[in-house]
Design a protein around this motif. Sequence first.
Motif, PDB file in Angstrom:
ATOM      1  N   PHE A  25      76.361 -29.735  15.032  1.00 43.28           N
ATOM      2  CA  PHE A  25      75.125 -30.156  14.372  1.00 43.28           C
ATOM      3  C   PHE A  25      75.019 -29.456  13.031  1.00 43.28           C
ATOM      4  CE2 PHE A  25      70.605 -29.476  13.452  1.00 43.28           C
ATOM      5  CZ  PHE A  25      70.197 -30.787  13.379  1.00 43.28           C
ATOM      6  N   GLU A  26      74.776 -30.225  11.995  1.00 41.65           N
ATOM      7  CA  GLU A  26      74.605 -29.663  10.656  1.00 41.65           C
ATOM      8  C   GLU A  26      73.284 -30.171  10.100  1.00 41.65           C
ATOM      9  OE1 GLU A  26      76.848 -27.778   8.973  1.00 41.65           O
ATOM     10  OE2 GLU A  26      78.830 -28.213   9.779  1.00 41.65           O
ATOM     11  N   GLU A  27      72.598 -29.311   9.384  1.00 44.95           N
ATOM     12  CA  GLU A  27      71.370 -29.735   8.711  1.00 44.95           C
ATOM     13  C   GLU A  27      71.418 -29.253   7.274  1.00 44.95           C
ATOM     14  OE1 GLU A  27      67.762 -28.916  10.761  1.00 44.95           O
ATOM     15  OE2 GLU A  27      66.507 -29.226   8.988  1.00 44.95           O
ATOM     16  N   TYR A  28      71.212 -30.178   6.347  1.00 45.03           N
ATOM     17  CA  TYR A  28      71.291 -29.854   4.929  1.00 45.03           C
ATOM     18  C   TYR A  28      69.980 -30.229   4.245  1.00 45.03           C
ATOM     19  CZ  TYR A  28      76.293 -29.647   5.807  1.00 45.03           C
ATOM     20  OH  TYR A  28      77.522 -29.338   6.316  1.00 45.03           O
ATOM     21  N   THR A  29      69.629 -29.409   3.288  1.00 50.54           N
ATOM     22  CA  THR A  29      68.553 -29.785   2.391  1.00 50.54           C
ATOM     23  C   THR A  29      69.118 -30.717   1.332  1.00 50.54           C
ATOM     24  OG1 THR A  29      67.402 -27.696   2.726  1.00 50.54           O
ATOM     25  CG2 THR A  29      66.885 -28.925   0.710  1.00 50.54           C
ATOM     26  N   ILE A  30      68.488 -31.865   1.166  1.00 47.88           N
ATOM     27  CA  ILE A  30      68.897 -32.800   0.120  1.00 47.88           C
ATOM     28  C   ILE A  30      68.033 -32.525  -1.104  1.00 47.88           C
ATOM     29  CG2 ILE A  30      69.074 -35.234  -0.537  1.00 47.88           C
ATOM     30  CD1 ILE A  30      71.114 -34.369   1.549  1.00 47.88           C
ATOM     31  N   LEU A  31      68.649 -31.999  -2.124  1.00 46.20           N
ATOM     32  CA  LEU A  31      67.905 -31.642  -3.326  1.00 46.20           C
ATOM     33  C   LEU A  31      67.513 -32.893  -4.102  1.00 46.20           C
ATOM     34  CD1 LEU A  31      70.141 -28.639  -4.465  1.00 46.20           C
ATOM     35  CD2 LEU A  31      67.975 -28.553  -3.187  1.00 46.20           C
ATOM     36  N   SER A 126      56.943 -32.986  -5.831  1.00 50.14           N
ATOM     37  CA  SER A 126      56.503 -32.666  -4.473  1.00 50.14           C
ATOM     38  C   SER A 126      57.508 -33.110  -3.422  1.00 50.14           C
ATOM     39  CB  SER A 126      55.143 -33.297  -4.190  1.00 50.14           C
ATOM     40  OG  SER A 126      55.217 -34.693  -4.331  1.00 50.14           O
ATOM     41  N   TYR A 127      58.695 -33.350  -3.867  1.00 52.64           N
ATOM     42  CA  TYR A 127      59.737 -33.883  -2.978  1.00 52.64           C
ATOM     43  C   TYR A 127      60.279 -32.840  -2.000  1.00 52.64           C
ATOM     44  CZ  TYR A 127      64.504 -34.953  -1.582  1.00 52.64           C
ATOM     45  OH  TYR A 127      65.641 -35.118  -0.849  1.00 52.64           O
ATOM     46  N   VAL A 128      60.551 -33.253  -0.756  1.00 52.53           N
ATOM     47  CA  VAL A 128      61.382 -32.488   0.181  1.00 52.53           C
ATOM     48  C   VAL A 128      62.302 -33.480   0.884  1.00 52.53           C
ATOM     49  CG1 VAL A 128      59.752 -30.604   0.613  1.00 52.53           C
ATOM     50  CG2 VAL A 128      59.659 -32.663   2.024  1.00 52.53           C
ATOM     51  N   GLY A 129      63.463 -32.991   1.282  1.00 57.08           N
ATOM     52  CA  GLY A 129      64.389 -33.890   1.961  1.00 57.08           C
ATOM     53  C   GLY A 129      65.404 -33.145   2.791  1.00 57.08           C
ATOM     54  N   THR A 130      65.775 -33.743   3.912  1.00 56.20           N
ATOM     55  CA  THR A 130      66.804 -33.148   4.767  1.00 56.20           C
ATOM     56  C   THR A 130      67.749 -34.239   5.262  1.00 56.20           C
ATOM     57  OG1 THR A 130      65.436 -33.376   6.737  1.00 56.20           O
ATOM     58  CG2 THR A 130      65.388 -31.243   5.624  1.00 56.20           C
ATOM     59  N   LEU A 131      68.952 -33.830   5.506  1.00 54.29           N
ATOM     60  CA  LEU A 131      69.944 -34.705   6.135  1.00 54.29           C
ATOM     61  C   LEU A 131      70.485 -33.961   7.349  1.00 54.29           C
ATOM     62  CD1 LEU A 131      71.721 -37.252   6.126  1.00 54.29           C
ATOM     63  CD2 LEU A 131      73.345 -35.986   4.692  1.00 54.29           C
ATOM     64  N   LYS A 132      70.256 -34.529   8.532  1.00 54.05           N
ATOM     65  CA  LYS A 132      70.758 -33.931   9.770  1.00 54.05           C
ATOM     66  C   LYS A 132      71.953 -34.743  10.245  1.00 54.05           C
ATOM     67  CE  LYS A 132      66.194 -32.276  11.104  1.00 54.05           C
ATOM     68  NZ  LYS A 132      65.101 -32.341  12.100  1.00 54.05           N
ATOM     69  N   LEU A 133      73.001 -34.036  10.570  1.00 53.58           N
ATOM     70  CA  LEU A 133      74.244 -34.692  10.960  1.00 53.58           C
ATOM     71  C   LEU A 133      74.690 -34.201  12.321  1.00 53.58           C
ATOM     72  CD1 LEU A 133      76.208 -34.207   7.603  1.00 53.58           C
ATOM     73  CD2 LEU A 133      74.924 -36.221   8.297  1.00 53.58           C
ATOM     74  N   ASN A 134      75.088 -35.102  13.153  1.00 57.45           N
ATOM     75  CA  ASN A 134      75.775 -34.762  14.397  1.00 57.45           C
ATOM     76  C   ASN A 134      77.201 -35.224  14.231  1.00 57.45           C
ATOM     77  OD1 ASN A 134      75.208 -33.361  16.699  1.00 57.45           O
ATOM     78  ND2 ASN A 134      73.857 -34.918  17.545  1.00 57.45           N
ATOM     79  N   ILE A 135      78.109 -34.293  14.155  1.00 55.18           N
ATOM     80  CA  ILE A 135      79.476 -34.621  13.760  1.00 55.18           C
ATOM     81  C   ILE A 135      80.404 -34.401  14.948  1.00 55.18           C
ATOM     82  CG2 ILE A 135      81.324 -34.113  12.126  1.00 55.18           C
ATOM     83  CD1 ILE A 135      79.059 -32.683  10.465  1.00 55.18           C
TER      84      ILE A 135
END
Lengths: 140, 149
Positions: A25-31, A126-135
């Motif tokens: 499992f990976e979780e990244y902040t998407i800038l 005011s943006y926030v973002g995440t990308l969660k990956l199950n690899i």
Amino acid sequence: LTRIISFSDGFTSSTAPILAGGSLFEEYTILNATLGGTLFTIDSSLYKTAFVDYELIREDSGNTYIQQGSFILAYDSTTWAIVPGNFTGVDMLRDTTESITNPYEIILDISSLGVLTYDSGNMGVSYVGTLKLNITRVAV
Amino acid sequence: VTTLVVNPIGTSLEQEFTYNLNDRCHIGAFYPYIVMIGSPSGTFTCELIKGVTTIFSKTFTSTSIKLSLGTSNNYAHAFYPIIPDEPIQIEKGTYKLKISTSGYAETNSSYIAWAQQFEDIQNEMSYTPGGILENSLAFRLKIYKEGIN
């Protein structure tokens, strides 16, 4: 989440062990408004295939954009490619032949050396973002 | 190559076990199979629990693991010895070995994990695992028996 890892030898190492398979499992902040943001690198000497399930969320002050889906990272003996799978909310994840036309979109790309990167549209301060990956990677 | 199935500890992990011998025994050390990835900060507490009572508790850190192995490397896997300051005695019954965390932030490149029994299964399991991902968490006990039975 359970992981399978391999140490090359001995009890200790100065470098990270290989993820040999199983699910990661990976979780990244998407800038915001980013070109070439790095996610992770996959080594073709270790893996030829990775199955990726994802959840992408991008929010600004008024809206939440969410997309779920899957894709495959596939190595064809010379280069890596993203093979699209099933998406919902197809505006948000685009392949490399397209360009960002709406601020909430991102584009994933993978280099021939296996570096997965993204470009993201500009959603304001005011943006926030995440990308969660199950690899799920399959060791060679 | 050593291949391990590992479980990042997160907030806590525990493994129940049953000591089946009739005679009580002394425990000289607990050896959970610890995997250190990236030498994370934080404090890790190993507990032996019977029912709701903690019989034994001792903390360790990434630095402790590195000192134990005599290494400056930030990646390691070992049956890490946790030695009680006071003698521990257990009798026949069911216990839990638990590891919990505090001041610890887990990331994919920095975490402490507890390895499952895998290629060298030492403790008999009370269930049939559905696959290699379902084995129990690996540990050893250094036991001094009172009698010969």
